[in-house]
Scaffold this motif. Structure first.
Motif, short mmCIF file in Angstrom:
data_model
loop_
_atom_site.label_atom_id
_atom_site.label_comp_id
_atom_site.label_asym_id
_atom_site.label_seq_id
_atom_site.Cartn_x
_atom_site.Cartn_y
_atom_site.Cartn_z
N TYR A 1 65.63 19.31 -3.45
CA TYR A 1 64.89 18.12 -3.05
C TYR A 1 65.83 17.05 -2.48
CZ TYR A 1 62.41 13.71 -3.32
OH TYR A 1 61.88 12.50 -3.02
N ARG B 1 61.26 18.08 1.33
CA ARG B 1 60.31 17.11 0.80
C ARG B 1 59.97 17.44 -0.66
NH1 ARG B 1 59.21 18.12 6.27
NH2 ARG B 1 58.16 20.04 5.70
N HIS C 1 57.92 28.22 0.70
CA HIS C 1 58.11 27.20 1.75
C HIS C 1 59.13 27.61 2.81
CE1 HIS C 1 55.40 24.14 0.38
NE2 HIS C 1 55.83 24.31 -0.85
N ASN D 1 57.18 17.69 -2.25
CA ASN D 1 56.09 18.65 -2.47
C ASN D 1 56.48 20.09 -2.18
OD1 ASN D 1 56.11 18.28 0.36
ND2 ASN D 1 53.98 18.86 0.50
N GLU D 2 57.69 20.32 -1.68
CA GLU D 2 58.16 21.68 -1.38
C GLU D 2 58.99 22.27 -2.52
OE1 GLU D 2 58.48 20.86 3.42
OE2 GLU D 2 60.27 20.66 2.17
#
Length: 139
Positions: A74, A15, A29, A17-18
């Protein structure tokens, strides 16, 4: 006698946000991905956190290790292969292997959890529910 390996494979997508500004997974993460692997393993093999809690125990992590090889990026879908490592000790040991979309090793890791009873006492012997589970699994 060698016991069988219990494994579970889960697919996860990285994701937004990771990731860091370079679009690769921030190193912290990967520990969350271990959690994804443990959750999937528990659902598949009947050893979820809720099962452990229902039996009156918690399993805090006492050790984690990671060996990084290739970064995940991503939007990439990757596999987490989670393996239960059998031990005579009263602990849960999981091994994690993360593979990118090209099936190349991204990370190998491991963590150890102990058992605490309802009074937060460390269990030195396998709790009865856990030994019953191990017996059922042929461990």
């Amino acid at each position: 006698m060698q016991s069988k390996d219990l494994t579970c494979t889960e697919e996860v997508r990285v994701r937004f946000n990771e990731t860091d500004p370079l679009g690769i997974v921030w190193h912290g993460h990967y520990i969350v991905y271990f959690e994804d692997g443990r959750e999937a393993f528990g659902r598949q093999h009947g050893l979820t956190y809720l099962d452990i809690q229902k039996a009156g125990f918690v399993t805090p992590i006492v050790k984690s290790t990671c060996e990084h090889f290739l970064p995940l990026k991503y939007g990439e879908t990757f596999k987490i292969v989670t393996t239960f490592v059998n031990s005579n000790s009263a602990k849960l040991i999981y091994r994690y292997e993360l593979f990118n979309e090209e099936n190349k090793a991204s990370l190998f890791g491991r963590n150890h959890s102990g058992f605490l009873d309802a009074d937060n006492n460390l269990c030195l012997y396998n709790p009865e529910f856990f030994q019953t589970w191990k017996d059922k699994m042929g461990l």
